[in-house]
Scaffold this motif. Structure first.
Motif, PDB file in Angstrom:
ATOM      1  N   MET A   1       0.847  -1.197   0.000  1.00 26.75           N
ATOM      2  CA  MET A   1       0.000   0.000   0.000  1.00 26.75           C
ATOM      3  C   MET A   1       0.881   1.245   0.000  1.00 26.75           C
ATOM      4  SD  MET A   1      -2.926   1.174   2.769  1.00 26.75           S
ATOM      5  CE  MET A   1      -3.992  -0.229   2.434  1.00 26.75           C
ATOM      6  N   THR A   2       0.512   2.253  -0.761  1.00 25.67           N
ATOM      7  CA  THR A   2       1.257   3.511  -0.828  1.00 25.67           C
ATOM      8  C   THR A   2       1.076   4.301   0.465  1.00 25.67           C
ATOM      9  OG1 THR A   2       0.937   3.611  -3.216  1.00 25.67           O
ATOM     10  CG2 THR A   2       1.543   5.658  -2.110  1.00 25.67           C
ATOM     11  N   THR A   3       2.195   4.702   1.053  1.00 18.93           N
ATOM     12  CA  THR A   3       2.160   5.448   2.311  1.00 18.93           C
ATOM     13  C   THR A   3       2.424   6.923   2.041  1.00 18.93           C
ATOM     14  OG1 THR A   3       2.931   3.538   3.571  1.00 18.93           O
ATOM     15  CG2 THR A   3       3.159   5.699   4.614  1.00 18.93           C
ATOM     16  N   ILE A   4       1.524   7.766   2.557  1.00 19.93           N
ATOM     17  CA  ILE A   4       1.652   9.213   2.365  1.00 19.93           C
ATOM     18  C   ILE A   4       1.663   9.891   3.729  1.00 19.93           C
ATOM     19  CG2 ILE A   4       0.588  11.287   1.386  1.00 19.93           C
ATOM     20  CD1 ILE A   4      -0.596   9.565  -0.780  1.00 19.93           C
ATOM     21  N   ALA A   5       2.631  10.765   3.932  1.00 19.48           N
ATOM     22  CA  ALA A   5       2.685  11.570   5.152  1.00 19.48           C
ATOM     23  C   ALA A   5       1.984  12.896   4.908  1.00 19.48           C
ATOM     24  CB  ALA A   5       4.127  11.825   5.579  1.00 19.48           C
ATOM     25  N   VAL A   6       1.103  13.265   5.818  1.00 17.29           N
ATOM     26  CA  VAL A   6       0.476  14.579   5.817  1.00 17.29           C
ATOM     27  C   VAL A   6       1.095  15.342   6.974  1.00 17.29           C
ATOM     28  CG1 VAL A   6      -1.667  15.870   6.132  1.00 17.29           C
ATOM     29  CG2 VAL A   6      -1.676  13.741   4.806  1.00 17.29           C
ATOM     30  N   ILE A   7       1.785  16.434   6.666  1.00 11.11           N
ATOM     31  CA  ILE A   7       2.447  17.214   7.717  1.00 11.11           C
ATOM     32  C   ILE A   7       1.540  18.378   8.089  1.00 11.11           C
ATOM     33  CG2 ILE A   7       4.521  18.425   8.430  1.00 11.11           C
ATOM     34  CD1 ILE A   7       6.081  16.913   6.339  1.00 11.11           C
ATOM     35  N   GLY A   8       0.999  18.314   9.298  1.00 13.34           N
ATOM     36  CA  GLY A   8       0.065  19.320   9.780  1.00 13.34           C
ATOM     37  C   GLY A   8      -1.250  18.673  10.162  1.00 13.34           C
ATOM     38  N   LEU A 253       4.445  12.896   0.285  1.00  7.39           N
ATOM     39  CA  LEU A 253       4.059  13.718   1.424  1.00  7.39           C
ATOM     40  C   LEU A 253       3.259  14.916   0.944  1.00  7.39           C
ATOM     41  CD1 LEU A 253       6.260  16.456   1.889  1.00  7.39           C
ATOM     42  CD2 LEU A 253       7.748  14.457   1.772  1.00  7.39           C
ATOM     43  N   VAL A 254       2.335  15.349   1.808  1.00  7.63           N
ATOM     44  CA  VAL A 254       1.523  16.534   1.545  1.00  7.63           C
ATOM     45  C   VAL A 254       1.761  17.516   2.683  1.00  7.63           C
ATOM     46  CG1 VAL A 254      -0.758  17.454   1.026  1.00  7.63           C
ATOM     47  CG2 VAL A 254      -0.247  15.055   0.496  1.00  7.63           C
ATOM     48  N   ILE A 255       2.230  18.697   2.346  1.00  8.93           N
ATOM     49  CA  ILE A 255       2.521  19.721   3.356  1.00  8.93           C
ATOM     50  C   ILE A 255       1.272  20.564   3.569  1.00  8.93           C
ATOM     51  CG2 ILE A 255       3.900  21.768   3.878  1.00  8.93           C
ATOM     52  CD1 ILE A 255       6.236  20.405   2.426  1.00  8.93           C
ATOM     53  N   CYS A 256       0.737  20.479   4.793  1.00 10.61           N
ATOM     54  CA  CYS A 256      -0.497  21.187   5.173  1.00 10.61           C
ATOM     55  C   CYS A 256      -0.269  21.906   6.498  1.00 10.61           C
ATOM     56  CB  CYS A 256      -1.655  20.201   5.344  1.00 10.61           C
ATOM     57  SG  CYS A 256      -1.962  19.102   3.970  1.00 10.61           S
ATOM     58  N   ALA A 257       0.892  22.506   6.663  1.00  9.14           N
ATOM     59  CA  ALA A 257       1.337  22.949   7.980  1.00  9.14           C
ATOM     60  C   ALA A 257       1.092  24.427   8.274  1.00  9.14           C
ATOM     61  CB  ALA A 257       2.826  22.635   8.154  1.00  9.14           C
ATOM     62  N   GLY A 258       0.145  25.050   7.599  1.00 11.67           N
ATOM     63  CA  GLY A 258      -0.161  26.444   7.911  1.00 11.67           C
ATOM     64  C   GLY A 258       1.062  27.327   7.763  1.00 11.67           C
ATOM     65  N   VAL A 259       1.304  28.173   8.760  1.00 11.60           N
ATOM     66  CA  VAL A 259       2.433  29.105   8.668  1.00 11.60           C
ATOM     67  C   VAL A 259       3.774  28.375   8.681  1.00 11.60           C
ATOM     68  CG1 VAL A 259       1.138  31.021   9.665  1.00 11.60           C
ATOM     69  CG2 VAL A 259       2.469  29.522  11.165  1.00 11.60           C
ATOM     70  N   GLY A 260       3.788  27.112   9.107  1.00  8.79           N
ATOM     71  CA  GLY A 260       5.023  26.333   9.085  1.00  8.79           C
ATOM     72  C   GLY A 260       5.348  25.778   7.712  1.00  8.79           C
ATOM     73  N   SER A 261       4.440  25.932   6.761  1.00  9.53           N
ATOM     74  CA  SER A 261       4.646  25.347   5.432  1.00  9.53           C
ATOM     75  C   SER A 261       5.805  25.981   4.686  1.00  9.53           C
ATOM     76  CB  SER A 261       3.361  25.481   4.609  1.00  9.53           C
ATOM     77  OG  SER A 261       2.290  24.801   5.214  1.00  9.53           O
TER      78      SER A 261
END
Length: 412
Positions: A1-8, A253-261
């Protein structure tokens, strides 16, 4: 299975995780806080407001900002201390005045598209988030402001949103508790309100039930390609002992970290020019019967004061507003909170503000006021971030959009 990290793990991260998991991906959510929705998704104004989709890139906003710059309790405040990030961002903001109409129309369309999945997810996961579907009443103190609002209504209509013009008498009919005097306004019955924190936490719990892994209290320190995968190095903050970097490898990975993006994007060679624009809110516990009957149920937006309200169940009243350009600063200033309290005293004198709870959060704003749903320079890097003051309103649509983007590149 494909593993995806969502940051935030704010509203955009959790909705993204949910949408990805629904499509069959193995999802890991990473966040520096101990729980989901503890930063900008904690105590916002509560409005799911397509009617507030007007982007800020217009000459009128700039002129107001210059007038208010040295007024400490102004709706918009700029710390003039120079930083390259701040002034380069402002240069791009001014450049995008030319795109004001197009970006406003596109934002309205996105806000309307978000409604269906947003409400569908809440229903299928049985999330209680103090939803009120009573519309949003947009009020104006002056004739000049109201006439400017008519032009905004024309743009909103181009995006598919209809809102009706209302007289002072009709304002009183729609929300009888409102005591202030207003020249006129607009009413959008299709908009709604709710508690962003409760929704995000509820959807995060649903994600966990579906098999999403949450890695909380971790600070991402680097992101590097490792063959066909990405190695995310992080430091855990769970124990008091000296911490050593750990890592996890993922397919994307998907970067969803608000001001930390912005910082995370730089780690993978991308430029996401988010600036943190601070907003304030107060949450008033409605602890007595007079306060409960004196507080409005219909959501309000006072255009000149730049203040919005939401009724969160029978026992809470949320008031939010202001914009402060002061870097990544989360300090709560009394002179910025006081206008919110005074606005309540003027408009709803029966509401006790004795135990009002102040809060400040940082809106992740791009110079053109448009969220970034896009790929990065490196394969397997995606973004869903930069929603500004409309993260709550747009989140479900952008989560589905970035999931479609991922799916077009990487199969589960």
């Amino acid at each position: 299975m494909t593993t995806i990290a969502v940051i935030g793990a704010g509203i955009t991260g959790v909705t993204t995780a949910y949408a990805l998991r629904e499509q069959g991906y193995d999802v890991i959510v990473m966040d520096r806080q101990r729980y989901p929705a503890m930063e900008t998704s904690f105590a916002n104004g509560g409005q799911l407001s397509a009617c507030n989709a007007e982007v800020w890139n217009n000459t009128g906003t700039v002129l107001k900002g210059l007038k208010w710059m040295f007024k400490r309790d102004a709706p918009l405040l700029l710390n003039p201390a120079p930083t390259w990030h701040k002034y380069s961002w402002m240069g791009e903001f001014l450049y995008n005045i030319r795109n004001y109409e197009k970006n406003t129309v596109d934002t309205v369309k996105l806000a309307i598209a978000a409604r269906e999945p947003f409400h569908r997810w809440a229903k299928q996961e049985n999330i209680d988030y103090d939803l009120e579907e009573r519309g949003i009443l947009h009020v104006y103190q002056s004739k000049k402001g109201f006439e400017a609002g008519i032009k905004v209504s024309e743009l909103l209509a181009k995006g598919g949103l209809e809102r009706s013009t209302v007289t002072p008498e009709e304002i009183r009919t729609i929300e009888p508790t409102l005591q202030g005097k207003y020249y006129g306004g607009f009413f959008t019955p299709s908009d709604s309100t709710g508690d962003i924190h409760k929704y995000t936490r509820g959807l995060a719990e649903a994600c966990e039930r579906k098999g999403v892994t949450f890695m909380m209290d971790v600070e991402v320190s680097s992101i590097a390609q490792a063959g066909s995968k990405h190695r995310i190095q992080y430091i855990s903050k769970l124990t008091g002992a000296p911490q050593h970097p750990e890592s996890v490898e993922v397919d994307a990975l998907v970067i969803c970290a608000g001001v930390g993006s912005r910082k995370l994007a730089a780690m993978v060679g991308d430029r996401i020019n988010i600036y943190p624009v601070k907003g304030y809110s107060i949450t008033i516990p409605l602890e007595d019967e007079i306060s409960q009957t004196s507080a409005p149920w219909v959501s309000l937006l006072d255009e000149e004061a730049k203040i919005v309200t939401s009724r969160l169940g029978n026992s809470r009243f949320r008031i939010a507003g202001t914009a402060e350009y002061n870097g990544e600063n989360r300090n709560i200033r009394a002179d910025r909170v006081n206008p919110l309290t005074e606005w309540v005293r003027y408009n709803f004198s029966g509401v006790s503000t004795e135990n009002a709870i102040p809060w400040a959060g940082l809106r992740p704003m791009m110079p053109d006021m448009m969220p970034r749903i896009q790929t990065g320079k490196q394969p397997g890097v995606f973004y869903n971030t930069g929603h500004g003051h409309l993260g709550w309103t747009l989140s479900a649509a952008t989560a589905e959009a970035v999931t479609a983007l991922v799916h077009s590149s990487i199969k589960p």
